[in-house]
Each structure stands twice: as C-alpha cells, then as structure tokens.
Design a protein around this motif. Structure first.
Motif, PDB file in Angstrom:
ATOM      1  N   ALA A  76       0.837  -1.197   0.000  1.00  0.00           N
ATOM      2  CA  ALA A  76       0.000   0.000   0.000  1.00  0.00           C
ATOM      3  C   ALA A  76       0.870   1.245   0.000  1.00  0.00           C
ATOM      4  O   ALA A  76       2.010   1.214   0.467  1.00  0.00           O
ATOM      5  CB  ALA A  76      -0.920   0.001   1.213  1.00  0.00           C
ATOM      6  N   GLN A  77       0.327   2.336  -0.529  1.00  0.00           N
ATOM      7  CA  GLN A  77       1.080   3.569  -0.651  1.00  0.00           C
ATOM      8  C   GLN A  77       0.315   4.743  -0.053  1.00  0.00           C
ATOM      9  O   GLN A  77      -0.916   4.755  -0.048  1.00  0.00           O
ATOM     10  CB  GLN A  77       1.421   3.836  -2.117  1.00  0.00           C
ATOM     11  N   ALA A  78       1.064   5.722   0.437  1.00  0.00           N
ATOM     12  CA  ALA A  78       0.480   6.916   1.045  1.00  0.00           C
ATOM     13  C   ALA A  78       1.592   7.960   1.166  1.00  0.00           C
ATOM     14  O   ALA A  78       2.770   7.638   0.981  1.00  0.00           O
ATOM     15  CB  ALA A  78      -0.111   6.589   2.424  1.00  0.00           C
ATOM     16  N   PRO A  79       1.240   9.210   1.481  1.00  0.00           N
ATOM     17  CA  PRO A  79       2.274  10.234   1.696  1.00  0.00           C
ATOM     18  C   PRO A  79       3.282   9.792   2.760  1.00  0.00           C
ATOM     19  O   PRO A  79       2.911   9.335   3.828  1.00  0.00           O
ATOM     20  CB  PRO A  79       1.466  11.449   2.145  1.00  0.00           C
ATOM     21  N   SER A  80       4.554   9.953   2.435  1.00  0.00           N
ATOM     22  CA  SER A  80       5.630   9.431   3.275  1.00  0.00           C
ATOM     23  C   SER A  80       5.794  10.194   4.586  1.00  0.00           C
ATOM     24  O   SER A  80       5.867  11.424   4.602  1.00  0.00           O
ATOM     25  CB  SER A  80       6.945   9.488   2.503  1.00  0.00           C
ATOM     26  N   MET A  81       5.858   9.438   5.674  1.00  0.00           N
ATOM     27  CA  MET A  81       6.291  10.009   6.949  1.00  0.00           C
ATOM     28  C   MET A  81       7.787  10.285   6.843  1.00  0.00           C
ATOM     29  O   MET A  81       8.557   9.418   6.478  1.00  0.00           O
ATOM     30  CB  MET A  81       6.012   9.042   8.096  1.00  0.00           C
ATOM     31  N   GLY A  82       8.198  11.464   7.145  1.00  0.00           N
ATOM     32  CA  GLY A  82       9.595  11.839   6.977  1.00  0.00           C
ATOM     33  C   GLY A  82       9.703  12.848   5.865  1.00  0.00           C
ATOM     34  O   GLY A  82      10.183  13.967   6.055  1.00  0.00           O
ATOM     35  N   ILE A  83       9.208  12.482   4.680  1.00  0.00           N
ATOM     36  CA  ILE A  83       9.237  13.435   3.573  1.00  0.00           C
ATOM     37  C   ILE A  83       8.188  14.523   3.780  1.00  0.00           C
ATOM     38  O   ILE A  83       8.387  15.668   3.381  1.00  0.00           O
ATOM     39  CB  ILE A  83       9.058  12.718   2.222  1.00  0.00           C
ATOM     40  N   ASN A  84       7.060  14.180   4.447  1.00  0.00           N
ATOM     41  CA  ASN A  84       6.091  15.239   4.755  1.00  0.00           C
ATOM     42  C   ASN A  84       6.680  16.232   5.759  1.00  0.00           C
ATOM     43  O   ASN A  84       6.432  17.441   5.683  1.00  0.00           O
ATOM     44  CB  ASN A  84       4.761  14.666   5.247  1.00  0.00           C
ATOM     45  N   ALA A  85       7.513  15.731   6.673  1.00  0.00           N
ATOM     46  CA  ALA A  85       8.198  16.624   7.618  1.00  0.00           C
ATOM     47  C   ALA A  85       9.234  17.477   6.885  1.00  0.00           C
ATOM     48  O   ALA A  85       9.393  18.673   7.171  1.00  0.00           O
ATOM     49  CB  ALA A  85       8.876  15.804   8.708  1.00  0.00           C
ATOM     50  N   PHE A  86       9.948  16.878   5.937  1.00  0.00           N
ATOM     51  CA  PHE A  86      10.904  17.613   5.100  1.00  0.00           C
ATOM     52  C   PHE A  86      10.174  18.727   4.354  1.00  0.00           C
ATOM     53  O   PHE A  86      10.661  19.860   4.264  1.00  0.00           O
ATOM     54  CB  PHE A  86      11.554  16.633   4.125  1.00  0.00           C
ATOM     55  N   PHE A  87       9.021  18.410   3.812  1.00  0.00           N
ATOM     56  CA  PHE A  87       8.193  19.358   3.069  1.00  0.00           C
ATOM     57  C   PHE A  87       7.819  20.562   3.945  1.00  0.00           C
ATOM     58  O   PHE A  87       8.049  21.715   3.569  1.00  0.00           O
ATOM     59  CB  PHE A  87       6.928  18.633   2.595  1.00  0.00           C
ATOM     60  N   ALA A  88       7.245  20.287   5.111  1.00  0.00           N
ATOM     61  CA  ALA A  88       6.712  21.355   5.954  1.00  0.00           C
ATOM     62  C   ALA A  88       7.777  22.123   6.726  1.00  0.00           C
ATOM     63  O   ALA A  88       7.771  23.358   6.765  1.00  0.00           O
ATOM     64  CB  ALA A  88       5.675  20.784   6.929  1.00  0.00           C
ATOM     65  N   PHE A  89       8.713  21.380   7.331  1.00  0.00           N
ATOM     66  CA  PHE A  89       9.632  22.024   8.280  1.00  0.00           C
ATOM     67  C   PHE A  89      10.973  22.425   7.672  1.00  0.00           C
ATOM     68  O   PHE A  89      11.640  23.313   8.200  1.00  0.00           O
ATOM     69  CB  PHE A  89       9.839  21.109   9.484  1.00  0.00           C
ATOM     70  N   THR A  90      11.365  21.792   6.571  1.00  0.00           N
ATOM     71  CA  THR A  90      12.618  22.183   5.915  1.00  0.00           C
ATOM     72  C   THR A  90      12.349  23.119   4.740  1.00  0.00           C
ATOM     73  O   THR A  90      12.839  24.248   4.711  1.00  0.00           O
ATOM     74  CB  THR A  90      13.400  20.948   5.433  1.00  0.00           C
ATOM     75  N   LEU A  91      11.552  22.648   3.778  1.00  0.00           N
ATOM     76  CA  LEU A  91      11.316  23.454   2.579  1.00  0.00           C
ATOM     77  C   LEU A  91      10.565  24.745   2.878  1.00  0.00           C
ATOM     78  O   LEU A  91      10.958  25.827   2.429  1.00  0.00           O
ATOM     79  CB  LEU A  91      10.521  22.639   1.553  1.00  0.00           C
ATOM     80  N   VAL A  92       9.469  24.641   3.623  1.00  0.00           N
ATOM     81  CA  VAL A  92       8.613  25.806   3.843  1.00  0.00           C
ATOM     82  C   VAL A  92       9.088  26.644   5.033  1.00  0.00           C
ATOM     83  O   VAL A  92       9.441  27.817   4.884  1.00  0.00           O
ATOM     84  CB  VAL A  92       7.144  25.377   4.026  1.00  0.00           C
ATOM     85  N   GLN A  93       9.123  26.049   6.217  1.00  0.00           N
ATOM     86  CA  GLN A  93       9.507  26.829   7.398  1.00  0.00           C
ATOM     87  C   GLN A  93      11.002  27.158   7.422  1.00  0.00           C
ATOM     88  O   GLN A  93      11.386  28.270   7.785  1.00  0.00           O
ATOM     89  CB  GLN A  93       9.126  26.075   8.678  1.00  0.00           C
ATOM     90  N   GLY A  94      11.847  26.204   7.033  1.00  0.00           N
ATOM     91  CA  GLY A  94      13.293  26.416   7.114  1.00  0.00           C
ATOM     92  C   GLY A  94      13.862  27.222   5.972  1.00  0.00           C
ATOM     93  O   GLY A  94      14.560  28.221   6.171  1.00  0.00           O
ATOM     94  N   MET A  95      13.555  26.822   4.721  1.00  0.00           N
ATOM     95  CA  MET A  95      14.139  27.476   3.554  1.00  0.00           C
ATOM     96  C   MET A  95      13.294  28.639   3.044  1.00  0.00           C
ATOM     97  O   MET A  95      13.746  29.414   2.185  1.00  0.00           O
ATOM     98  CB  MET A  95      14.357  26.439   2.445  1.00  0.00           C
ATOM     99  N   GLY A  96      12.076  28.758   3.559  1.00  0.00           N
ATOM    100  CA  GLY A  96      11.253  29.916   3.231  1.00  0.00           C
ATOM    101  C   GLY A  96      10.479  29.835   1.935  1.00  0.00           C
ATOM    102  O   GLY A  96       9.933  30.851   1.473  1.00  0.00           O
ATOM    103  N   TYR A  97      10.367  28.659   1.342  1.00  0.00           N
ATOM    104  CA  TYR A  97       9.582  28.534   0.120  1.00  0.00           C
ATOM    105  C   TYR A  97       8.097  28.430   0.447  1.00  0.00           C
ATOM    106  O   TYR A  97       7.714  28.013   1.539  1.00  0.00           O
ATOM    107  CB  TYR A  97      10.020  27.305  -0.675  1.00  0.00           C
ATOM    108  N   SER A  98       7.265  28.797  -0.509  1.00  0.00           N
ATOM    109  CA  SER A  98       5.828  28.633  -0.323  1.00  0.00           C
ATOM    110  C   SER A  98       5.473  27.162  -0.463  1.00  0.00           C
ATOM    111  O   SER A  98       6.222  26.384  -1.083  1.00  0.00           O
ATOM    112  CB  SER A  98       5.063  29.440  -1.384  1.00  0.00           C
ATOM    113  N   TRP A  99       4.335  26.778   0.110  1.00  0.00           N
ATOM    114  CA  TRP A  99       3.944  25.385  -0.029  1.00  0.00           C
ATOM    115  C   TRP A  99       3.608  25.060  -1.486  1.00  0.00           C
ATOM    116  O   TRP A  99       3.736  23.917  -1.921  1.00  0.00           O
ATOM    117  CB  TRP A  99       2.793  25.016   0.901  1.00  0.00           C
TER     118      TRP A  99
END
Length: 433
Positions: A76-99
């Motif tokens: 089964a497949q679903a949004p990855s735990m770990g990569i969702n954290a990378f998405f929210a806390f690194t890309l958006v909050q950390g690096m300042g990109y928009s979602w």
C-alpha cells in the motif's frame, strides 16, 4: 469477460479471497494514522487541513489501486512520513519557500522518478550513495520525526541557554506522553492498528482535558472535504534556482531508498521474491509509486511512497493485488469520515510520530560501527538532521564528510564518480548560498 483474478495476480486455489481481504483491512488499519498525521504536519506549512486530508486519502487510494493492478503485489502507498516533515519544516519553514513551490518540487520529483524507472537508472543512483549512509539517512529521518512530535506537543521547548529543554506538563504535553506510552504498549502486544487505536484513544481522552475541540455542529460522516484550496496549486518558478534543484534531488533519493527498502524488506522470505532475491514486478511497483507522487502533488500532498506497514498485511497472508485493492478502497471510504480524522489534535499524533521514529531507527543496527570512516559520516548524517532541523542538511553534510574522510585517509577509490560530482555541487551550494 474481464478476468479480475489475472489482473490482480490472484490464483483461485492458491490464494484465498477472505485471507486477501483481511490482509488489506489489516494494512489499512496499521497505516490509517497517516490520515490524521499528514494534514496536521502539512497544515504547519500553511496548507488547508481539510483539503490535505482529501488529497491524502485520494492519493493513497489511487496509488495503491494502481499498484494492485500493474504490480499485482500486496503493498500500500500513502504520503511518506519523513518526507512530509521535510516538506513542511525544511522546505517551507526552514528554507522559506511557499507550499505551492514545495508541491511543484514534489511534482517534478515524481516525473524524474518515472523517467528513472522507465530507463532503469534508479539502481545506479541508489548504489552511488554508500550503504552505511543509506542506513543513516533512514535512522536520521526517524529521529527527526520523533523530535517534531515532541516539539509540537510542548514536551521539548526552546531554551536560550541550552537551545532545547524539557517543557512544562500542560494538558497537551500530558496527552502526548500518554500517547507515546500507549502506542508502545500496543505495539509490544502486537495489536493490529496499534498507532491508529492510540490516536483514537488519545483523541477521546483529549475531550475532558480540553485538548480535543469538538465543533457544535459536529457530525462524524460528511461529504468529502473540498480539494480546491490545494488542487493544482503548483508554483514552478522557484525550481529554477540551485537550492530547489538540490531539493528535488534529495526528494528523489529519499523516495527511492524508502520504496526499495520497503519492498525488499517486506517481501523477504515470501514467494514474492524470485530465486535471485529480487522482488517480482518491482519496476511496476516503483512506477506506481512515481505516478502516485506526481498525482499527489497535483491533489495537494507531499511525496507518496510504499509503506512498511504493508508488512502487517503480508504477515496476515496477503500475497496479491487483491490485498492492496482492498486497502485502496478503504482509503476511498475514509473520504466520508473526514470530520473524525480532522478532530484529532496534534498531541494525539505524537505517539505515532515517536513510534515511527523508533521503527526507522532499526536501520542503525546495520551501520558498520567498526570502521570510523563509515560510522562518523553516518553519525553526522543522523545528528545534523535533528540539530539543523533539516533532513536535506543532514544528508548533504553526511555525504560531504564521507568524501572528505575517505580522501584524507587514502580510500578515494571507494567513492563513486556520482558522489564526487554531488559533493562538488554541495560545496558550491554552501559557497554561494
């Protein structure tokens, strides 16, 4: 007449319908916590929680059903735990990109993954990263996920002198601590769906504590939440800079490692592996993963990947696409229960985050600790993910330290050409950032 058995790899007499259905239900229960956790994590990036829930359920259902038919495997497949954290806390909050820019990166990652799968390049990419660093990346992401859960619940808080310290025992923190203990106990007792049940119990306990907020017009069943706030909200412009190019690269690596590791680990010692130790139809499974990722980005969620929780359904006897079809259909049905999943407070998901961190930490046992030139870069990878609050920084610093240590100790021959090129790009990244 359409032969559903052959489409799903189901063989009457060899496989039992009831066994496959129960296996699909088991897999769904063990991974359904993502329906509560993913909207909670991605909402930290400013995304609409209801829309993310719908995107999560739809992307999980469609990717899993696609896998059922083209790979005929019980995963089964679903949004990855770990990569969702990378998405929210690194890309958006950390690096300042928009979602919206982060979703565009995920979309491109999926396209790249599709091309790599079609042209059979994925193996070369995987082998370019040293084995011990691959294990360290998985363990480091686990630590990072657990840290996020503890931080969001207020168990760990900021401190001017020591950076972080133990927080006060608020109702939110106490509920999170209860969730961690309850999740651990249920897992130890081999309860199917342990994390799901822990989230449900903590949500109920959170009502008298004032942590779970129930709207006055609450009904448990409703029409699916609108996708419009996140649907096709992709901003490709930021992808033209170097940082985002590195980001897409990091996403591809994390997805490939996660998917291949899950497929091999869960299929081991079953008839889903051939005589050479290769998972049958692995290319088709990877393709379903890649298509699911790009589709998920269009719907409004982070990278879709194959879930290690699939092993629970396999343990129940699931062996064909009928298992994954069952799981996918249950994700579709979950669309109508969004009020229940969106009722879950962040503190109720802390136990799931910490336990997922524990599961991912398992890979640290495979790191070669006897060779410092291997164990030091692995350690740097893991610890820097947490200390820099960035999965990407941990990966980059780990790879750079690996190359430098090998070069300075005369072991340059153990480094792949690809890793040399990547290291040069990473150094340029730090020089010009």
């Amino acid at each position: 007449m359409l032969n559903w058995n052959s489409l799903l790899g189901f063989v009457p007499g060899k496989n039992k319908v009831r066994t496959e259905l129960v296996a699909g239900l088991t897999t769904f229960l063990t991974m359904s916590y993502i329906l509560a956790v993913n909207p909670d994590i991605l909402s930290a990036a400013g995304m609409d929680k209801g829309a993310v829930f719908t995107a999560t359920a739809l992307a999980s259902a469609l990717a899993t059903i696609l896998l059922a038919f083209i790979a005929k495997l019980p995963f089964a497949q679903a949004p990855s735990m770990g990569i969702n954290a990378f998405f929210a806390f690194t890309l958006v909050q950390g690096m300042g990109y928009s979602w919206q820019a982060a979703l565009a990166a995920v979309f491109v990652e999926g396209i790249v993954f599709i091309l790599l799968t079609i042209f059979n390049i994925r193996e070369k990419i995987v082998t370019s990263i040293p084995l011990n660093l691959r294990y360290a990346i998985s363990a480091g992401i686990g630590m990072f996920i657990a840290f996020i859960g503890l931080k969001n619940a207020g168990i760990i808080v900021q401190n001017p002198a020591t950076l972080v310290t133990l927080g006060t025992f608020t109702p939110t923190a106490l509920l999170a601590i209860l969730g961690i203990i309850l999740s651990g106990v249920l897992v130890v007792r081999n309860v199917k769906g342990a994390l799901f049940y822990s989230i449900a119990v903590c949500t109920l306990i959170g009502i008298p504590l004032g942590v779970t907020s129930i709207p006055q017009d609450f009904v448990p069943v409703s029409a699916p939440q609108s996708l419009s706030p996140t649907f096709f909200q992709l901003d490709f412009a930021p992808l033209l800079n170097f940082d985002m190019a590195v980001t897409v690269f990091a996403l591809v690596f994390m997805d490939i490692f996660n998917t291949i590791g899950t497929l091999i680990g869960a299929a081991a010692k079953t008839d889903m592996m051939d005589e050479k130790g290769n998972v049958k139809n692995i290319k088709q499974a990877m393709m379903a993963d890649a298509v699911g990722t790009s589709l998920g980005a269009v719907l409004g969620t982070s990278t879709v990947t194959t879930y290690v929780e699939s092993a629970s359904g396999i343990a129940e006897g699931g062996r064909t696409g009928l298992t994954s079809l069952t799981t996918g259909v249950l994700f579709l049905l979950a669309l109508f229960f969004s009020p229940l999943f969106l009722l879950v407070p962040g503190a109720a998901t802390t136990g799931a985050l910490v336990l997922v961190g524990v599961f991912m930490l398992d890979s640290i046992s495979m790191v070669d600790l006897s060779d410092i030139s291997e164990s030091l870069p692995a350690f740097i990878t893991m610890v820097m993910m947490v200390l820099t609050y960035s999965i990407a920084e941990g990966m980059i610093l780990g790879m750079l330290s690996y190359v430098l240590i090998k070069l300075l100790t005369g072991k340059w021959h153990s480094i792949s050409i690809t890793l040399y090129i990547l290291s040069a790009l990473f150094i340029l990244h730090y020089i010009y950032s």
